[in-house]
Design an enzyme around this catalytic site. Structure first.
Site, PDB file in Angstrom:
ATOM      1  N   THR A 170      -0.017   1.367  10.163  1.00 47.12           N
ATOM      2  CA  THR A 170      -0.990   2.400   9.637  1.00 47.12           C
ATOM      3  C   THR A 170      -2.458   1.875   9.960  1.00 47.12           C
ATOM      4  O   THR A 170      -3.378   2.438   9.897  1.00 47.12           O
ATOM      5  CB  THR A 170      -0.954   2.094   7.992  1.00 47.12           C
ATOM      6  OG1 THR A 170      -1.278   0.964   7.594  1.00 47.12           O
ATOM      7  CG2 THR A 170       0.142   2.582   7.558  1.00 47.12           C
ATOM      8  N   GLU A 199       2.623  -6.096   8.470  1.00 46.09           N
ATOM      9  CA  GLU A 199       3.366  -4.528   8.241  1.00 46.09           C
ATOM     10  C   GLU A 199       4.567  -4.371   9.144  1.00 46.09           C
ATOM     11  O   GLU A 199       5.339  -3.499   8.701  1.00 46.09           O
ATOM     12  CB  GLU A 199       1.931  -3.895   8.410  1.00 46.09           C
ATOM     13  CG  GLU A 199       2.385  -2.413   8.066  1.00 46.09           C
ATOM     14  CD  GLU A 199       1.374  -1.375   8.119  1.00 46.09           C
ATOM     15  OE1 GLU A 199       1.727  -0.192   8.640  1.00 46.09           O
ATOM     16  OE2 GLU A 199       0.078  -1.660   8.217  1.00 46.09           O
ATOM     17  N   CYS A 255       0.718  -1.218   0.130  1.00 44.49           N
ATOM     18  CA  CYS A 255       0.047  -0.084   0.020  1.00 44.49           C
ATOM     19  C   CYS A 255       0.867   1.435  -0.032  1.00 44.49           C
ATOM     20  O   CYS A 255       1.662   1.423   0.812  1.00 44.49           O
ATOM     21  CB  CYS A 255      -0.863  -0.002   1.380  1.00 44.49           C
ATOM     22  SG  CYS A 255      -1.895   1.539   1.500  1.00 44.49           S
TER      23      CYS A 255
END
Length: 316
Positions: A170, A131, A101
């Site tokens: 995030t 992540e 992303c």
């Protein structure tokens, strides 16, 4: 037999974010360009329904590169990967497409910039989440210290307390993260933060919508996978906002209808990797059992779109 009345409050925005939409398109376009099978390192996004649908089209999901043959393209998941992963793909002469992303990539770039300026990084994130692994893997070992709670901040032993910066995963709870940031700033007044909040727009928007719905309902359902960080945070946000019965369900078949007996108002949302088809499925399941009045509670509108990598755009 008349159905009992029920108000179903649908939180909006919900479901797919731009990063998830882009990642799924990347897999579909890669299959179109190179044919099946296409290998994908880690689940492209954390949703079984999505992964199964892509598997049927010709995607093969693996956890590590050495599980994929060198003569087939490989795609890196939306969560991002450590620098060692593309380096290994290049060493093996593999064709690869990075579906990270762009908002995760932004955090990677931030971490590198701070590192180049001689700052040690503190990452607020969940240990073991792809992540977090990918972001920490942008820098050499020991250059990123991980914290998950305000209590962890007290245990930190940085190289130089005056030369620190922080970044975040995030998909965290906005409110929980604010508490950890406050603890960091209290202990390390010189710490440098991001120019713009690392928690992505989609995570923030979905949490705000849940906060608006939670006081209106006796129960709230979040459609999402058990390994989806942003979906699990929505359950926590709902409970913190006053809705005691907040549950994560992967799809309509997971709903515990006995727990909803006598309930007159239910909230519904979906994590950023849950497709619209599952939202519609759950609404239909409620309509089969209740006389449903559907109310939209919209706190923001999203119109963000991320381009797929040029190698796939050129193909189309």
């Amino acid at each position: 037999m008349t159905k009992p009345p029920l108000t179903l409050y649908l939180a909006a925005p919900n479901g797919f974010c731009a990063g998830v939409d882009r990642a799924i398109k990347i897999v579909e376009m890669a299959i179109e360009k190179w044919g099946a099978p296409i290998y994908v390192r880690h689940e492209i996004v954390h949703n079984k329904f999505v992964v199964d649908a892509l598997r049927e089209k010709g995607a093969v999901f693996v956890e590590e590169l050495d599980e994929a043959p060198t003569d087939r393209p490989v795609i890196f998941s939306a969560h991002g990967v450590a620098k060692a992963v593309p380096a290994e793909a290049e060493r093996r002469n593999m064709v690869y497409v990075d579906a990270t992303c762009p908002l995760v990539s932004k955090v990677h770039i931030e971490a590198e910039r701070h590192h180049e300026n001689g700052l040690q990084m503190i990452m607020i994130g969940h240990e073991g989440h792809p992540e977090t692994i990918g972001t920490m893997g942008q820098l050499p070992d020991g250059e990123v210290l991980l914290v998950e709670t305000p209590e962890d901040v007290a245990q930190l032993r940085p190289r130089d307390p005056a030369r620190l910066a922080y970044i975040t995963q995030t998909t965290l709870s906005v409110d929980d993260t604010a508490g950890i940031v406050a603890a960091l700033k209290a202990r390390f007044p010189a710490i440098v933060g991001p120019h713009k909040e690392d928690i992505c727009y989609a995570t923030t928007n979905r949490q705000e919508a849940v906060k608006a719905v939670a006081p209106k309902v006796q129960a709230l359902l979040v459609i999402g996978a058990p390994n989806s960080s942003n979906s699990r945070r929505l359950v926590e946000v709902a409970r913190a906002a006053g809705c005691d019965y907040a549950m994560l369900v992967q799809r309509a078949t997971d709903i515990d209808w006995r727990a909803l007996e006598g309930v007159g108002a239910v909230g519904l949302t979906a994590g950023a990797s849950a497709p619209q088809v599952l939202v519609d499925e759950v609404i239909d399941a409620f309509r089969n059992r209740f006389d449903v009045a559907l109310e939209l509670v919209e706190t923001a509108q999203e119109n963000i779109e991320f381009k797929v990598p040029r190698v796939l755009r050129d193909a189309s």
